[in-house]
Design a protein around this motif. Structure first.
Motif, PDB file in Angstrom:
ATOM      1  N   THR A 180      54.003  53.491  33.388  1.00  0.00           N
ATOM      2  CA  THR A 180      53.168  54.013  33.535  1.00  0.00           C
ATOM      3  C   THR A 180      51.542  53.838  33.961  1.00  0.00           C
ATOM      4  OG1 THR A 180      54.421  55.645  32.450  1.00  0.00           O
ATOM      5  CG2 THR A 180      52.193  57.085  32.972  1.00  0.00           C
ATOM      6  N   GLY A 181      51.575  54.085  34.933  1.00  0.00           N
ATOM      7  CA  GLY A 181      49.360  54.105  34.990  1.00  0.00           C
ATOM      8  C   GLY A 181      49.343  52.919  36.224  1.00  0.00           C
ATOM      9  N   TRP A 182      50.227  52.875  36.941  1.00  0.00           N
ATOM     10  CA  TRP A 182      49.966  51.604  37.744  1.00  0.00           C
ATOM     11  C   TRP A 182      50.634  52.061  38.969  1.00  0.00           C
ATOM     12  CZ3 TRP A 182      48.417  46.628  38.494  1.00  0.00           C
ATOM     13  CH2 TRP A 182      48.260  45.381  37.406  1.00  0.00           C
ATOM     14  N   VAL A 183      50.136  51.989  40.387  1.00  0.00           N
ATOM     15  CA  VAL A 183      50.948  52.472  41.017  1.00  0.00           C
ATOM     16  C   VAL A 183      51.539  51.040  42.839  1.00  0.00           C
ATOM     17  CG1 VAL A 183      50.594  53.440  43.804  1.00  0.00           C
ATOM     18  CG2 VAL A 183      48.979  54.766  41.280  1.00  0.00           C
ATOM     19  N   GLU A 184      52.604  51.224  43.228  1.00  0.00           N
ATOM     20  CA  GLU A 184      53.229  49.965  43.250  1.00  0.00           C
ATOM     21  C   GLU A 184      53.220  49.907  45.448  1.00  0.00           C
ATOM     22  OE1 GLU A 184      57.139  48.928  41.261  1.00  0.00           O
ATOM     23  OE2 GLU A 184      56.697  50.581  39.649  1.00  0.00           O
ATOM     24  N   TRP A 185      53.241  49.384  45.852  1.00  0.00           N
ATOM     25  CA  TRP A 185      53.144  49.107  47.202  1.00  0.00           C
ATOM     26  C   TRP A 185      55.042  49.173  47.168  1.00  0.00           C
ATOM     27  CZ3 TRP A 185      49.711  48.195  51.029  1.00  0.00           C
ATOM     28  CH2 TRP A 185      48.582  47.657  50.611  1.00  0.00           C
ATOM     29  N   ASN A 186      55.593  50.284  48.084  1.00  0.00           N
ATOM     30  CA  ASN A 186      57.481  51.219  48.620  1.00  0.00           C
ATOM     31  C   ASN A 186      57.717  50.094  49.385  1.00  0.00           C
ATOM     32  OD1 ASN A 186      59.744  51.461  47.971  1.00  0.00           O
ATOM     33  ND2 ASN A 186      58.513  54.010  47.571  1.00  0.00           N
ATOM     34  N   ASP A 187      57.411  48.735  49.819  1.00  0.00           N
ATOM     35  CA  ASP A 187      58.390  47.991  50.657  1.00  0.00           C
ATOM     36  C   ASP A 187      59.684  48.163  51.421  1.00  0.00           C
ATOM     37  OD1 ASP A 187      59.718  47.269  48.523  1.00  0.00           O
ATOM     38  OD2 ASP A 187      60.112  45.128  49.334  1.00  0.00           O
ATOM     39  N   ARG A 188      60.298  50.265  50.136  1.00  0.00           N
ATOM     40  CA  ARG A 188      61.806  50.536  50.448  1.00  0.00           C
ATOM     41  C   ARG A 188      61.126  51.237  51.696  1.00  0.00           C
ATOM     42  NH1 ARG A 188      65.858  49.897  46.536  1.00  0.00           N
ATOM     43  NH2 ARG A 188      66.575  51.425  48.115  1.00  0.00           N
ATOM     44  N   TYR A 189      59.791  52.293  50.694  1.00  0.00           N
ATOM     45  CA  TYR A 189      59.470  53.025  51.685  1.00  0.00           C
ATOM     46  C   TYR A 189      59.271  52.512  53.456  1.00  0.00           C
ATOM     47  CZ  TYR A 189      56.255  56.608  54.387  1.00  0.00           C
ATOM     48  OH  TYR A 189      55.873  57.062  55.017  1.00  0.00           O
ATOM     49  N   ARG A 190      58.692  51.166  53.767  1.00  0.00           N
ATOM     50  CA  ARG A 190      57.998  50.523  54.854  1.00  0.00           C
ATOM     51  C   ARG A 190      59.640  50.276  55.234  1.00  0.00           C
ATOM     52  NH1 ARG A 190      56.979  44.813  53.886  1.00  0.00           N
ATOM     53  NH2 ARG A 190      59.579  45.062  53.500  1.00  0.00           N
ATOM     54  N   ASP A 191      60.580  49.731  54.779  1.00  0.00           N
ATOM     55  CA  ASP A 191      61.709  49.521  56.029  1.00  0.00           C
ATOM     56  C   ASP A 191      62.456  50.535  56.597  1.00  0.00           C
ATOM     57  OD1 ASP A 191      60.732  46.632  55.203  1.00  0.00           O
ATOM     58  OD2 ASP A 191      62.303  46.491  53.995  1.00  0.00           O
ATOM     59  N   ARG A 223      62.629  58.028  50.774  1.00  0.00           N
ATOM     60  CA  ARG A 223      61.806  57.284  51.100  1.00  0.00           C
ATOM     61  C   ARG A 223      60.588  58.663  51.140  1.00  0.00           C
ATOM     62  NH1 ARG A 223      63.765  54.916  48.189  1.00  0.00           N
ATOM     63  NH2 ARG A 223      65.402  53.887  48.595  1.00  0.00           N
ATOM     64  N   LEU A 224      61.093  59.514  52.172  1.00  0.00           N
ATOM     65  CA  LEU A 224      60.110  60.626  52.263  1.00  0.00           C
ATOM     66  C   LEU A 224      59.391  61.498  51.205  1.00  0.00           C
ATOM     67  CD1 LEU A 224      57.706  61.688  55.117  1.00  0.00           C
ATOM     68  CD2 LEU A 224      59.519  63.015  55.269  1.00  0.00           C
ATOM     69  N   CYS A 225      59.601  61.253  50.407  1.00  0.00           N
ATOM     70  CA  CYS A 225      59.639  62.121  49.321  1.00  0.00           C
ATOM     71  C   CYS A 225      60.096  61.387  47.621  1.00  0.00           C
ATOM     72  CB  CYS A 225      60.918  63.218  49.022  1.00  0.00           C
ATOM     73  SG  CYS A 225      60.991  64.385  50.602  1.00  0.00           S
ATOM     74  N   ALA A 226      58.872  60.227  48.149  1.00  0.00           N
ATOM     75  CA  ALA A 226      58.688  59.846  47.010  1.00  0.00           C
ATOM     76  C   ALA A 226      59.493  59.041  46.384  1.00  0.00           C
ATOM     77  CB  ALA A 226      57.513  60.063  46.083  1.00  0.00           C
ATOM     78  N   SER A 282      62.844  58.337  44.435  1.00  0.00           N
ATOM     79  CA  SER A 282      62.888  59.124  43.127  1.00  0.00           C
ATOM     80  C   SER A 282      63.574  57.823  42.986  1.00  0.00           C
ATOM     81  CB  SER A 282      62.923  60.795  43.169  1.00  0.00           C
ATOM     82  OG  SER A 282      64.257  61.122  43.464  1.00  0.00           O
ATOM     83  N   ASP A 283      64.960  57.668  43.177  1.00  0.00           N
ATOM     84  CA  ASP A 283      65.570  56.455  42.681  1.00  0.00           C
ATOM     85  C   ASP A 283      64.768  55.335  41.998  1.00  0.00           C
ATOM     86  OD1 ASP A 283      64.683  56.380  45.903  1.00  0.00           O
ATOM     87  OD2 ASP A 283      66.268  54.790  45.758  1.00  0.00           O
ATOM     88  N   LEU A 284      64.029  55.215  43.045  1.00  0.00           N
ATOM     89  CA  LEU A 284      63.355  53.953  42.206  1.00  0.00           C
ATOM     90  C   LEU A 284      62.463  53.980  40.930  1.00  0.00           C
ATOM     91  CD1 LEU A 284      62.695  52.446  45.717  1.00  0.00           C
ATOM     92  CD2 LEU A 284      64.363  52.101  44.042  1.00  0.00           C
ATOM     93  N   PHE A 285      61.419  55.502  41.358  1.00  0.00           N
ATOM     94  CA  PHE A 285      60.241  55.754  40.444  1.00  0.00           C
ATOM     95  C   PHE A 285      60.946  56.529  38.648  1.00  0.00           C
ATOM     96  CE2 PHE A 285      58.557  53.934  44.046  1.00  0.00           C
ATOM     97  CZ  PHE A 285      57.471  53.141  43.846  1.00  0.00           C
ATOM     98  N   GLN A 286      61.763  57.905  39.832  1.00  0.00           N
ATOM     99  CA  GLN A 286      61.642  59.023  38.560  1.00  0.00           C
ATOM    100  C   GLN A 286      62.608  58.400  36.881  1.00  0.00           C
ATOM    101  OE1 GLN A 286      64.257  61.904  40.236  1.00  0.00           O
ATOM    102  NE2 GLN A 286      62.802  64.080  38.804  1.00  0.00           N
TER     103      GLN A 286
END
Length: 109
Positions: free
Chosen positions: A22-33, A52-55, A57-61
């Motif tokens: 928590t506190g970090w933001v990450e480049w989301n290459d899965r969104y990009r691709d 991917r468009l909705c943030a 959640s499978d990766l971050f939530q």
């Protein structure tokens, strides 16, 4: 202050998207691709696009992180610029002194 991580590194276990604290933001290459594949009519389901468009959640939530932990990008400082993305099929970075080896070759352009 924003702490932004590039969640990939060389070696085993180097790909860490969604794993920073928590506190970090990450480049989301899965969104990009996924966005690039969607625009091209490529290998992308509507479910994957929506996830991917909705943030992503499978990766971050799963680690209790908010949607703002995902930094959604389509292009970045390495690999392909936006102009490259709409102009070329393959990397086109000859001028930067890396002999066109920077970034990866899976550009979905």
């Amino acid at each position: 202050m924003k702490l932004i991580a590039e969640p990939w590194d060389i070696g085993p276990g180097g790909y860490q998207v969604g794993q920073f604290p928590t506190g970090w933001v990450e480049w989301n290459d899965r969104y990009r691709d996924t966005m690039r594949a969607f625009w091209l009519g490529g290998d992308c389901t509507r479910g994957e696009f929506a996830r991917r468009l909705c943030a992503s959640s499978d990766l971050f939530q799963q680690r209790g992180r908010a949607p703002a932990a995902s930094l959604n990008l389509v292009v970045s400082h390495d690999g392909f610029t936006l102009r490259d993305l709409v102009s070329y099929d393959l990397r086109h970075n000859e001028a930067n002194g890396e002999n066109n080896r920077d970034g990866h070759g899976h550009n979905l352009s």
